[in-house]
Design a protein around this motif. Structure first.
Motif, PDB file in Angstrom:
ATOM      1  N   TYR A  14       0.804  -1.227   0.000  1.00  0.00           N
ATOM      2  CA  TYR A  14       0.000   0.000   0.000  1.00  0.00           C
ATOM      3  C   TYR A  14       0.838   1.278   0.000  1.00  0.00           C
ATOM      4  CZ  TYR A  14      -3.458   3.497   1.269  1.00  0.00           C
ATOM      5  OH  TYR A  14      -4.245   4.608   1.280  1.00  0.00           O
ATOM      6  N   ARG A  15       1.798   1.376   0.886  1.00  0.00           N
ATOM      7  CA  ARG A  15       2.593   2.618   0.982  1.00  0.00           C
ATOM      8  C   ARG A  15       3.351   2.910  -0.306  1.00  0.00           C
ATOM      9  NH1 ARG A  15       4.336   4.849   6.167  1.00  0.00           N
ATOM     10  NH2 ARG A  15       6.215   5.320   5.001  1.00  0.00           N
ATOM     11  N   CYS A  18       0.909   3.969  -2.992  1.00  0.00           N
ATOM     12  CA  CYS A  18       0.488   5.367  -2.781  1.00  0.00           C
ATOM     13  C   CYS A  18       1.573   6.331  -3.246  1.00  0.00           C
ATOM     14  CB  CYS A  18       0.164   5.620  -1.310  1.00  0.00           C
ATOM     15  SG  CYS A  18      -1.419   4.977  -0.775  1.00  0.00           S
ATOM     16  N   HIS A  19       2.813   6.011  -2.942  1.00  0.00           N
ATOM     17  CA  HIS A  19       3.917   6.875  -3.367  1.00  0.00           C
ATOM     18  C   HIS A  19       3.999   6.931  -4.897  1.00  0.00           C
ATOM     19  CE1 HIS A  19       7.704   9.007  -3.181  1.00  0.00           C
ATOM     20  NE2 HIS A  19       8.211   8.140  -4.039  1.00  0.00           N
ATOM     21  N   TRP A  22       1.167   9.031  -6.088  1.00  0.00           N
ATOM     22  CA  TRP A  22       1.415  10.431  -5.779  1.00  0.00           C
ATOM     23  C   TRP A  22       2.392  11.046  -6.781  1.00  0.00           C
ATOM     24  CZ3 TRP A  22       5.985  12.812  -4.127  1.00  0.00           C
ATOM     25  CH2 TRP A  22       5.839  14.152  -3.763  1.00  0.00           C
ATOM     26  N   ALA A  28      -2.069  13.784  -2.603  1.00  0.00           N
ATOM     27  CA  ALA A  28      -2.055  12.645  -1.680  1.00  0.00           C
ATOM     28  C   ALA A  28      -3.401  11.938  -1.599  1.00  0.00           C
ATOM     29  CB  ALA A  28      -1.628  13.112  -0.291  1.00  0.00           C
ATOM     30  N   THR A  29      -4.472  12.702  -1.575  1.00  0.00           N
ATOM     31  CA  THR A  29      -5.806  12.097  -1.479  1.00  0.00           C
ATOM     32  C   THR A  29      -6.129  11.293  -2.733  1.00  0.00           C
ATOM     33  OG1 THR A  29      -6.548  13.904  -0.071  1.00  0.00           O
ATOM     34  CG2 THR A  29      -8.257  12.563  -1.108  1.00  0.00           C
ATOM     35  N   GLU A  32      -4.114   8.061  -2.739  1.00  0.00           N
ATOM     36  CA  GLU A  32      -4.694   7.023  -1.887  1.00  0.00           C
ATOM     37  C   GLU A  32      -5.892   6.369  -2.561  1.00  0.00           C
ATOM     38  OE1 GLU A  32      -5.526   8.934   1.827  1.00  0.00           O
ATOM     39  OE2 GLU A  32      -3.436   8.808   2.483  1.00  0.00           O
ATOM     40  N   ASP A  33      -6.726   7.177  -3.210  1.00  0.00           N
ATOM     41  CA  ASP A  33      -7.880   6.631  -3.940  1.00  0.00           C
ATOM     42  C   ASP A  33      -7.441   5.690  -5.053  1.00  0.00           C
ATOM     43  OD1 ASP A  33      -9.628   8.041  -2.339  1.00  0.00           O
ATOM     44  OD2 ASP A  33      -9.962   9.649  -3.806  1.00  0.00           O
ATOM     45  N   ALA A  35      -4.630   3.998  -5.264  1.00  0.00           N
ATOM     46  CA  ALA A  35      -4.057   2.782  -4.674  1.00  0.00           C
ATOM     47  C   ALA A  35      -5.157   1.864  -4.147  1.00  0.00           C
ATOM     48  CB  ALA A  35      -3.084   3.145  -3.551  1.00  0.00           C
ATOM     49  N   GLN A  36      -6.128   2.429  -3.457  1.00  0.00           N
ATOM     50  CA  GLN A  36      -7.222   1.621  -2.928  1.00  0.00           C
ATOM     51  C   GLN A  36      -8.031   0.989  -4.057  1.00  0.00           C
ATOM     52  OE1 GLN A  36      -9.259   4.307  -0.288  1.00  0.00           O
ATOM     53  NE2 GLN A  36      -7.509   4.398   1.101  1.00  0.00           N
TER      54      GLN A  36
END
Length: 90
Positions: A14-15, A18-19, A22, A28-29, A32-33, A35-36
């Motif tokens: 996940y991290r 996300c990176h 990004w 960032a938001t 995250e979306d 990645a999810q």
């Protein structure tokens, strides 16, 4: 896969996912979306994807990249529509 394997997969990737997201979008938001959404897509299609770790990682990163590209394409279409719309004069 059982829920413990899903949890481990999520915690493992996940991290970094996300990176990666990004770096593509700069938000960032949204990252995250993206990645999810990649994990949700994987969970929905995992029966058709190899259980090899490299294949799973490739699927997740490719999902993020294409989701980002599709969102930008959609933004351009919407922007083009509004620029050519009679409502633009309001």
């Amino acid at each position: 896969m059982n829920s413990n394997v899903h949890k481990q997969l999520f915690e493992e990737h996940y991290r970094s996912l996300c990176h990666f997201a990004w770096k593509l979008c700069g938000d960032a938001t949204e990252a995250e979306d993206l990645a999810q959404d990649a994990f949700i897509s994987y969970y929905n299609h995992e029966d058709h994807i190899s259980t090899h770790q490299g294949a799973i990682k490739n699927y997740l990163y490719t999902s993020v990249r294409y989701a980002f590209l599709n969102s930008k394409r959609k933004e351009r279409v919407v922007e083009k529509y509004w620029l050519n719309s009679p409502f633009n004069e309001c």
